[in-house]
Design an enzyme around this catalytic site. Structure first.
Site, PDB file in Angstrom:
ATOM      1  N   GLN A  12     -12.938  10.211 -15.673  1.00 46.35           N
ATOM      2  CA  GLN A  12     -14.293   9.718 -15.453  1.00 46.35           C
ATOM      3  C   GLN A  12     -14.255   8.259 -14.990  1.00 46.35           C
ATOM      4  OE1 GLN A  12     -17.607  10.821 -18.190  1.00 46.35           O
ATOM      5  NE2 GLN A  12     -17.694   8.620 -18.623  1.00 46.35           N
ATOM      6  N   ASN A  39     -15.434  20.392 -13.456  1.00 46.33           N
ATOM      7  CA  ASN A  39     -14.181  19.819 -12.973  1.00 46.33           C
ATOM      8  C   ASN A  39     -14.033  19.945 -11.463  1.00 46.33           C
ATOM      9  OD1 ASN A  39     -13.763  19.406 -15.658  1.00 46.33           O
ATOM     10  ND2 ASN A  39     -11.955  20.715 -15.837  1.00 46.33           N
ATOM     11  N   GLU A  55     -15.343 -17.919   1.573  1.00 47.22           N
ATOM     12  CA  GLU A  55     -14.691 -18.084   0.273  1.00 47.22           C
ATOM     13  C   GLU A  55     -14.964 -16.882  -0.637  1.00 47.22           C
ATOM     14  OE1 GLU A  55     -14.879 -22.982   0.164  1.00 47.22           O
ATOM     15  OE2 GLU A  55     -16.287 -21.804  -1.044  1.00 47.22           O
ATOM     16  N   LYS A 106     -22.746 -32.042   2.557  1.00 49.02           N
ATOM     17  CA  LYS A 106     -21.824 -30.903   2.503  1.00 49.02           C
ATOM     18  C   LYS A 106     -22.341 -29.674   3.230  1.00 49.02           C
ATOM     19  CE  LYS A 106     -18.495 -30.438   0.564  1.00 49.02           C
ATOM     20  NZ  LYS A 106     -18.354 -30.019  -0.825  1.00 49.02           N
ATOM     21  N   HIS A 118       4.617 -21.907   8.663  1.00 48.61           N
ATOM     22  CA  HIS A 118       4.680 -22.739   7.459  1.00 48.61           C
ATOM     23  C   HIS A 118       3.498 -23.709   7.384  1.00 48.61           C
ATOM     24  CE1 HIS A 118       8.855 -21.349   6.905  1.00 48.61           C
ATOM     25  NE2 HIS A 118       8.989 -21.556   8.201  1.00 48.61           N
ATOM     26  N   TYR A 146      -7.649  18.431 -15.906  1.00 48.81           N
ATOM     27  CA  TYR A 146      -8.637  17.374 -16.041  1.00 48.81           C
ATOM     28  C   TYR A 146      -8.569  16.743 -17.425  1.00 48.81           C
ATOM     29  CZ  TYR A 146     -13.012  14.787 -15.940  1.00 48.81           C
ATOM     30  OH  TYR A 146     -13.945  13.786 -15.988  1.00 48.81           O
ATOM     31  N   SER A 148     -21.729   9.236 -17.979  1.00 50.66           N
ATOM     32  CA  SER A 148     -21.378   8.606 -16.702  1.00 50.66           C
ATOM     33  C   SER A 148     -22.568   8.532 -15.747  1.00 50.66           C
ATOM     34  CB  SER A 148     -20.250   9.387 -16.024  1.00 50.66           C
ATOM     35  OG  SER A 148     -20.643  10.730 -15.769  1.00 50.66           O
ATOM     36  N   SER A 151     -24.520 -28.459  -0.929  1.00 51.43           N
ATOM     37  CA  SER A 151     -24.200 -28.913  -2.277  1.00 51.43           C
ATOM     38  C   SER A 151     -25.471 -29.382  -2.969  1.00 51.43           C
ATOM     39  CB  SER A 151     -23.186 -30.061  -2.211  1.00 51.43           C
ATOM     40  OG  SER A 151     -23.123 -30.756  -3.445  1.00 51.43           O
ATOM     41  N   ASN A 154     -20.659 -25.930   3.092  1.00 49.55           N
ATOM     42  CA  ASN A 154     -19.550 -25.179   2.500  1.00 49.55           C
ATOM     43  C   ASN A 154     -19.431 -23.774   3.090  1.00 49.55           C
ATOM     44  OD1 ASN A 154     -19.138 -27.355   0.699  1.00 49.55           O
ATOM     45  ND2 ASN A 154     -20.696 -26.542  -0.685  1.00 49.55           N
TER      46      ASN A 154
END
Length: 456
Positions: free
Chosen positions: A322, A110, A290, A283, A156, A317, A23, A277, A285
């Site tokens: 992990q 542990n 996003e 464009k 809505h 454990y 790890s 773009s 964006n």
């Protein structure tokens, strides 16, 4: 090469197996927490007479040397030592000699890893609360500038009633306030020390768990050694809280994306937080908004990963645990990055006040106000609702709005209508009057801003 735990083994794993089980590639993020916890542990061992003072001092100085190297990114972690704990232990024995092996007295990996992740979460949750505070400050400043900016409120995703844009911004302030409260409350469960629980059953050495808790600034200790090493509830709780924050950010991003479109034009996102773009030169964006919206799913995934990892584990454990770290580390990184980007984006956003106010003059969002006008004249609301509905239909058929209707049409609908109806229906007046507690009226919004300032 023999493992630090390899005394009873007669065979060693191949390298690719070691790499699968190691790890260190990700838990090296806990290096400072691991060394800090070890310094507290060896200090306690000395005070309890478990280690000689001279031995403890040697180990402590070695750990402080490693901590300084960690601060400067000078430590070289190796897969063959599996995790952050054994890597540090090997580095320590290289630094101070065989006495370094005594550090692990009365301790297991542990309770050590549990201590590390508690320390890490305490630091990161506190930092995230501070980030939320900064975002809230930006929202309050923006709301204060736009108390009297009239904005179409939606239900809505259809025009509903005109509101103050400042009021809309403050709705998110209170979402983030609840997020802060959840994080603050979670610190009670994070700020608990598992150190001294051992592998699962405590230790025969006369340790002082309250002392290590105090040295590490924990508010309490786990009361049960099994629970101490098995508990990952606080990580699941964090990922749940992080998911909630990301959901709030995502909702706000969705609105910014809509508002910045050609169809709405309510706001313009700074060029710093937008992209162009490769094909279409016109464009602009809203990519950062996003991306935050998209990264929300990533944090949700971390929550589901942890719940799935933990759902079938017996005490205490298990190696499965992990797998708790990468989702948490990723959630922290994603959340902190999203908050930083979003705060910067809101600091530099341009509000197109005229576009917002034009929108509410060309819709029927004042229809509820017209019904309320009739109610104030003594007409039951349901009857008023029907009268106004028919007037709206007439407007739609004639391509006009309620403020364009001549008085004779109003009189045909109800004798209760007077010339004051036009002033009553003006969007500014519609918003200004709604001063019920928590409402969108200018006085109510200003009061909410003052309350918000006290919370930051």
């Amino acid at each position: 090469m023999s493992k630090l735990w390899g005394g009873r083994f007669t065979q060693t794993a191949e390298q690719w197996v070691d790499e699968f089980g190691a790890s260190i590639s990700f838990d090296q993020q806990l290096v400072k927490e691991d060394i800090t916890g070890s310094i507290a542990h060896v200090t306690m061992l000395s005070k309890c007479g478990i280690l000689a003072e001279e031995e403890a001092e040697t180990i402590k100085k070695g750990l402080e040397t490693l901590l300084a190297k960690a601060e400067n990114n000078e430590l070289d972690f190796k897969v063959e030592y599996e995790d952050i704990h054994l890597n540090i232990e090997k580095m320590l024995t290289d630094e101070v000699g065989a006495v370094g092996g005594k550090l692990h007295t009365a301790r297991s990996r542990n309770d050590q890893v549990a201590t590390d992740i508690h320390l890490y979460m305490k630091k990161e949750v506190t930092s995230i609360i501070e980030q939320l505070n900064r975002l809230q400050s930006v929202l309050v400043q923006l709301a204060e500038k736009h108390v009297e900016t009239i904005f179409p409120g939606y239900t809505h995703l259809q025009r509903a009633q005109p509101i103050s844009f400042g009021h809309h911004l403050l709705a998110y302030f209170w979402m983030f306030e609840r997020d802060k409260e959840r994080l603050s409350e979670s610190l009670k469960r994070i700020n608990v020390s598992p150190l001294g629980a051992g592998a699962l059953s405590g230790t025969t050495f006369p340790i002082d768990r309250e002392l290590t808790a105090k040295l590490l600034d924990f508010g309490a200790v786990y009361k049960n050694s099994l629970d101490a090493v098995s508990d990952r509830d606080f990580l699941i709780e964090f990922c749940s809280n992080a998911s909630m924050i990301m959901m709030h950010l995502s909702r706000f991003c969705e609105e910014l994306i809509l508002w910045s479109s050609q169809e709405f034009q309510f706001v313009e996102i700074s060029d710093k937080y937008a992209t162009g773009s490769s094909m279409m030169p016109q464009k602009k964006n809203p990519d950062m908004a996003e991306l935050i919206r998209g990264k929300t799913g990533r944090v949700y995934g971390s929550l589901m990963t942890l719940l799935t990892v933990m759902k079938g584990l017996p005490l205490a454990y298990n190696k499965d645990m992990q797998e708790d770290k990468e989702p948490v580390f990723d959630s922290v990184k994603t959340l902190k990055g999203s908050l930083a980007i979003f705060t910067g984006m809101m600091e530099e956003i341009t509000v197109n006040k005229d576009k917002m106010e034009k929108a509410v003059s060309q819709d029927f969002s004042n229809a509820t106000e017209l019904a309320d006008y009739l109610v104030n004249k003594g007409i039951p609301f349901r009857e008023a609702h029907e009268i106004v509905g028919k007037l709206v239909l007439r407007c739609i058929e004639n391509h006009i709005y309620l403020l364009d209707l001549p008085m004779n049409i109003y009189k045909e609908a109800s004798s209760c209508f007077e010339e004051d109806v036009y002033d009553f229906l003006h969007p500014y007046k519609v918003v200004e009057r709604r001063n019920s507690l928590g409402g969108t009226g200018f006085s109510a919004v200003q009061a909410a801003i003052e309350e918000a300032k006290k919370r930051i």
